[in-house]
Design a protein around this motif. Structure first.
Motif, PDB file in Angstrom:
ATOM      1  N   ALA C 207       1.170  -1.410  -0.194  1.00 19.95           N
ATOM      2  CA  ALA C 207       0.094  -0.354  -0.022  1.00 19.95           C
ATOM      3  C   ALA C 207       0.780   1.273   0.245  1.00 19.95           C
ATOM      4  O   ALA C 207       0.894   2.094  -0.788  1.00 19.95           O
ATOM      5  N   ALA C 208       1.848   0.892   0.706  1.00 17.23           N
ATOM      6  CA  ALA C 208       2.585   2.016   0.922  1.00 17.23           C
ATOM      7  C   ALA C 208       3.293   2.556  -0.288  1.00 17.23           C
ATOM      8  O   ALA C 208       3.536   3.364  -1.182  1.00 17.23           O
ATOM      9  N   ARG C 217      12.273   4.235   1.480  1.00 14.48           N
ATOM     10  CA  ARG C 217      11.311   4.472   2.151  1.00 14.48           C
ATOM     11  C   ARG C 217      10.214   3.847   2.555  1.00 14.48           C
ATOM     12  O   ARG C 217       9.677   3.762   4.023  1.00 14.48           O
ATOM     13  N   SER C 218       9.406   2.610   1.801  1.00 16.77           N
ATOM     14  CA  SER C 218       8.592   2.210   2.073  1.00 16.77           C
ATOM     15  C   SER C 218       8.999   1.461   3.939  1.00 16.77           C
ATOM     16  O   SER C 218       8.321   1.481   4.963  1.00 16.77           O
ATOM     17  N   VAL C 219      10.242   0.742   3.561  1.00 13.84           N
ATOM     18  CA  VAL C 219      10.684   0.097   4.834  1.00 13.84           C
ATOM     19  C   VAL C 219      10.568   1.256   6.045  1.00 13.84           C
ATOM     20  O   VAL C 219      10.369   0.838   7.063  1.00 13.84           O
ATOM     21  N   LEU C 220      11.347   2.266   5.792  1.00 11.69           N
ATOM     22  CA  LEU C 220      11.625   2.873   6.752  1.00 11.69           C
ATOM     23  C   LEU C 220      10.226   3.597   7.109  1.00 11.69           C
ATOM     24  O   LEU C 220       9.904   3.819   8.780  1.00 11.69           O
ATOM     25  N   VAL C 224       9.353  -0.659   9.813  1.00 13.16           N
ATOM     26  CA  VAL C 224      10.295   0.051  11.235  1.00 13.16           C
ATOM     27  C   VAL C 224       9.078   0.551  12.321  1.00 13.16           C
ATOM     28  O   VAL C 224       9.601  -0.566  13.458  1.00 13.16           O
ATOM     29  N   PRO C 225       8.034   1.247  11.940  1.00 14.53           N
ATOM     30  CA  PRO C 225       7.337   1.069  13.193  1.00 14.53           C
ATOM     31  C   PRO C 225       6.817   0.243  13.099  1.00 14.53           C
ATOM     32  O   PRO C 225       6.708   0.307  15.187  1.00 14.53           O
ATOM     33  N   GLN C 226       5.899  -0.784  12.319  1.00 17.86           N
ATOM     34  CA  GLN C 226       5.775  -2.190  13.084  1.00 17.86           C
ATOM     35  C   GLN C 226       5.945  -2.931  13.743  1.00 17.86           C
ATOM     36  O   GLN C 226       5.617  -3.157  14.564  1.00 17.86           O
ATOM     37  N   ALA C 227       7.899  -2.994  13.477  1.00 22.54           N
ATOM     38  CA  ALA C 227       9.008  -3.505  14.130  1.00 22.54           C
ATOM     39  C   ALA C 227       8.939  -3.276  15.225  1.00 22.54           C
ATOM     40  O   ALA C 227       9.954  -3.509  15.726  1.00 22.54           O
TER      41      ALA C 227
END
Lengths: 385, 267, 311
Positions: C207-208, C217-220, C224-227
């Protein structure tokens, strides 16, 4: 002899009261359905019967024995669980034979007995299967066979059909009924499905908020509900708010939100103490099956001024209103019309086979016999008329 | 498109580098155990089994093996019993005791073993259990139990407790219902928990160092003292044995459950 | 009905007691099952700690390891006035922060790679985490000696590639200590983060990207916030174990005055100098510092999102 008596049964979890003062006697060989919405305490009651929960208060007798504190494994009850609870690591046959194994029955005998039970529920050919590979309906049969194999005095069924689709569930209801008639054992069946309860039960016990509200034969409960909750729970109905305008020896006249006075005949059941008084507010239940409908113009021979009030002799309790069809809902064999009457809305039904259908916007006349109307007080209690 | 390929390549190179970093040190240990010379060098100049032969002649290593086995089995029994019963109790009723228990068993894992080792050494000296097998078993149990406990919590939470009701309902008493209805469905979990407890005990060394004597020292303790004296491929031989044991344990645990589940349990 | 059938014959207070016991019969059985572990933790964890605390408050003694029965804060005084002890604390905390930072970054990347991979690759990556996890610290640190020593493999490679002209002494030295410590805690950190990622829905990353985020960027922004709960657990574990590290500094460190880790100094106090009141006071101080640091670290990470949860 396996008559069951529950007296003053109560179950508390910390501060929450799950079951409150349940008292009932279940006759030997009877099929009692405990019917109620989820959270009404019916499953907890059943689990106390099974011995899987210990009551906080009250007693349970099976036959002449007090079994209140007796654990599940020392009771002569057997349960069919909601998710069937088949042991995944055992074959179908081993599942059915488990109870006999616990009783110490010899291997050959218990296998034979288990086979017999599987045959009875038409699952004989699946004896060596893994229960996890069976369909819902098949698991259901195995669970039933497993419970019956120990030859229980009482069979307890905890919503065993709720995980089956509608048609399968209906087939199983008939089969359960047949097995019950054949065995002549006491069954206690818990369900939230009123159709299931009406199909199966000798008597129905309706539970709400932890209490057993009413126990009776299906038609009795349906026709003579003790309170508003039961009336609402057992099928759809229209509740119409009103206020008692005047009471006479023969009838009670209620001014309603339908814009008309509704006349209820007195049956003489009421004591003086709980008779309705003028000005008291009541709710009237108009079940769709007591309402007859026809096109409005067919009944307006009396002229504009009084078109909704037929000429009435003393003692005649026919009531009628005229409204506009707002909404037509096709529900398979029946058609439901939502009809605007004054400030409120009433729904009526007719079967597809009945001649003549209405469309939205049509004016129709709804009539009923006041004797078919039930009245309830604000606190939900039924009014004796 | 070009950029995506570049990113992909970078990503792959990144995790492959870490993969090498994770496994290379262990590979070094195994390879050096087959060195011919007495000097520790990687890669060795020539290979032989000379150090393996020597290993089986050294009584200190052999008795350390016995000690490790004894402590490991002891830890497994105590930790599995404590962990399984407590997790079972917690599953039956999530009351206040459970709320205290969960963090309490977890905290020792977060305290550096050196501090645990000191506090236990001081404690066992006072209790007169200094340098006994029991003291090491109890210390290792402190570390192994949380793992068994959390593995079993996860196993029990997935267990369908209606099965226990069904067994009781069909006439099985408390013990028989547990044995017939619960145990067969959770035995893999118990087995993996026990296996982890054994491996943890086998590999733990800081607490063992503080709590053992020459007669109760375990393999990692002997390895440690040997390395501090001189670098000797003999340590590689012992290490290879330990790595192989862990490898076997992982394979068995994977067969009993699966690798992904195992990974989540270990965190 | 008043009272139950079983209590009706009993005097009221006993009946009430019986009643409350019966109500709690389920909890009682559960408590009985949890009791052995509770008792074990009290006897083997809480009690030793209280005794440690008590000994740290005794007076020094010449002929015994400590002087039982006395009360003194001289042990703590010693800790705060001795350079060797203070230096070791500083060194250990620095080591802890450095090893943690490196570990958490690598672990997050690796956990993400495991999460994204499938089949054999996933198994290989998971295996590469679990095998070192189940290997003793001794082997894990020992393995770096032939690799990182001046005449070790890495120097050989670098020399032969003419990247360096003289061997670099990674081991013994702080570089070796950090590498060894990262290697020790990395598997735990990876699994802590992976177990959180594994519950995540890949759809939110898609979705991101659909909304225009580049891949990094999508990972960051999303992963990252989810993890974060996993990252926080990884941070706490890495930091706690690195600060208290014993094997890596002991084997790979050069042991010079300002580069000695807390664990080695406290061991010396306890086993060589036989100053129990100092050793215990030292351990208590270190533990308190650790707790404070961990609280600060988690608070910082929580500030960036995520809630701390027990693994």
């Amino acid at each position: 002899m396996s008559e069951i008596t529950l007296s003053g049964l109560e179950k508390r979890y910390g501060d929450t009261l799950a079951v409150e003062d349940v008292s009932v006697t279940i006759d030997d060989g009877e099929l009692l359905c405990l019917l109620g919405p989820s959270g009404s305490g019916k499953s907890t009651t059943l689990r106390m019967l099974a011995g899987l929960e210990t009551p906080t208060d009250g007693e349970i007798h099976i036959g002449d024995e007090d079994v209140t504190d007796r654990p599940a494994y020392e009771r002569t009850t057997a349960t069919v669980f909601q998710d069937w609870a088949l042991f995944p690591h055992k074959t179908v046959l081993e599942n059915v034979a488990f109870g006999l194994k616990m009783q110490g029955t010899g291997k050959d005998e218990r296998r034979e007995r288990a086979k017999e039970m599987l045959e009875r529920v038409r699952m004989g050919e699946y004896a060596d299967d893994d229960p996890m590979n069976l369909s819902g309906g098949q698991k259901q049969r195995v669970a039933l066979a497993r419970a019956l194999a120990v030859n229980p005095d009482v069979l307890l069924l905890d919503e065993p059909l709720s995980n089956l689709d509608k048609r399968l569930s209906e087939d199983m209801q008939i089969e359960l009924r047949e097995i019950h008639e054949e065995l002549e054992e006491t069954f206690v069946h818990v369900t939230h499905d009123q159709d299931e309860a009406f199909t199966l039960a000798d008597r129905i016990g309706i539970m709400a908020d932890g209490s057993l509200v009413q126990v009776g034969e299906p038609n009795e409960v349906y026709e003579n509900p003790k309170n508003r909750f039961i009336e609402a729970f057992l099928g759809d109905t229209n509740f119409v708010a009103g206020e008692v305008e005047r009471t006479t020896a023969e009838s009670v006249h209620v001014e309603t939100e339908l814009g008309r006075e509704v006349v209820l005949p007195r049956t003489g059941d009421a004591d003086d103490a709980d008779a309705l008084t003028e000005g008291e507010s009541v709710a009237l239940s108009l079940r769709p099956e007591v309402l007859s409908i026809e096109p409005a113009d067919a009944a307006t021979s009396d002229g504009e001024s009084d078109r909704t009030q037929p000429v009435r002799t003393d003692g005649d309790t026919t009531n009628a209103v005229v409204g506009t069809v707002e909404n037509v809902l096709y529900r398979g064999s029946t058609i439901r019309y939502s009809v605007a009457v004054e400030d409120t809305s009433v729904f009526v039904e007719r079967t597809v086979a009945d001649s003549g259908a209405f469309d939205a916007g049509d004016e129709i006349r709804i009539s009923w016999d006041g004797a078919d109307v039930l009245a309830f007080r604000d606190d939900g209690s039924r009014v004796d008329l | 498109m070009h950029r995506e390929q570049f990113e992909n390549a970078l990503f792959r190179a990144g995790y492959l580098a870490i993969l090498v970093f994770m496994l290379l040190p262990l590979a070094v240990v195994v390879v050096t155990s087959f060195a011919e010379s007495g000097n520790l060098a990687f890669p060795p100049e020539s290979y032989s089994l000379v150090h393996y032969r020597a290993f089986f002649e050294q009584t200190r290593w052999l008795s350390a093996f016995d000690n490790s086995l004894l402590v490991g089995v002891g830890t497994t029994i105590v930790a599995t019993t404590l962990g399984v019963t407590a997790a079972f109790g917690h599953e039956i009723d999530d009351g206040r005791a459970g709320q205290v228990l969960a963090p309490l068993v977890l905290v020792p894992l977060l305290i550096p073993p050196i501090i645990l080792g000191i506090s236990m050494r001081v404690y066992f000296v006072r209790a007169g259990l200094e340098a006994s097998y029991l003291s090491i078993v109890l210390a290792h149990t402190l570390w192994a139990t949380p793992l068994v406990y959390f593995v079993m919590r996860s196993v029990f939470s997935r267990f369908d407790w209606q099965l226990l009701d069904a067994a009781k309902d069909l006439g099985a008493g408390p013990i028989r219902s547990f044995v017939y209805a619960v145990l067969p469905n959770v035995k893999h979990g118990i087995f993996v928990g026990a296996l982890l407890a054994f491996i943890i005990s086998l590999q733990e060394f800081v607490m063992a160092l503080f709590l053992s004597s020459r007669s109760t020292e375990t393999i990692p303790v002997v390895a440690w003292t040997q390395i501090r004296q001189s670098l000797d491929p003999m340590v590689s031989v012992v290490s290879t044995f330990l790595i192989v044991i862990s490898l076997i344990a992982i394979v068995i645990a994977t067969i009993a459950t699966n690798l992904d589940w195992l990974s989540k349990q270990l965190s | 009905m008043s009272g139950t059938h079983s209590s009706s014959a009993l005097p009221a207070p006993i009946a009430r007691l019986w009643e409350s016991l019966r109500e709690r019969s389920r909890s009682k059985r559960a408590l009985l099952l949890m009791a052995p572990l509770l008792v074990f933790e009290l006897l083997l964890f809480v009690a030793p700690f209280l005794i440690l605390l008590r000994i740290s408050l005794t007076d020094g003694s010449q002929d015994l390891r400590y002087a039982p029965g006395t009360w003194s804060i001289s042990g703590y005084g010693e800790v705060f006035t001795t350079d060797v002890l203070l230096n070791a604390i500083t060194y250990s905390i620095k080591l802890g922060l450095l090893a943690t930072a490196i570990t958490v970054v690598i672990a997050t990347f690796y956990a993400y790679a495991i999460w994204r991979s499938e089949g054999l690759v996933k198994s290989a990556l998971l295996f590469s985490v679990i095998l070192p996890l189940l290997t003793t610290l001794v082997i894990k640190t020992y393995a770096f000696m032939p690799l990182l020593s001046p005449n070790g493999t890495l120097n050989d490679v670098l020399l032969s590639l003419n990247l360096i002209s003289e061997p670099i002494q990674f081991v013994p030295g702080t570089v070796g200590v950090v590498v060894g410590q990262v290697y020790i805690v990395l598997p735990y950190a990876v699994l802590a983060i992976y177990s959180v990622l594994a519950t995540m829905d890949w759809g939110i990353v898609e979705a991101a990207r659909d909304l225009g985020a580049s891949r990094p960027r999508s990972v960051l922004e999303v992963v990252v916030p989810q993890a974060m709960p996993g990252i926080i657990v990884a941070t706490v574990i890495s930091f706690a174990w690195s600060v208290g590290a014993y094997a890596a500094p002991g084997l790979l460190g050069d042991g010079q005055n300002k580069a000695r880790a807390f664990a080695l100094v406290v061991e010396e106090q306890l086993l060589t100098n036989l100053q129990w009141e100092v050793a215990t006071a030292y351990a208590v101080v270190m533990l308190l510092l650790m707790v404070v640091s961990i609280v600060l670290l988690t608070a910082t990470l929580n500030y960036f999102g995520g809630e701390f949860e027990y693994a």
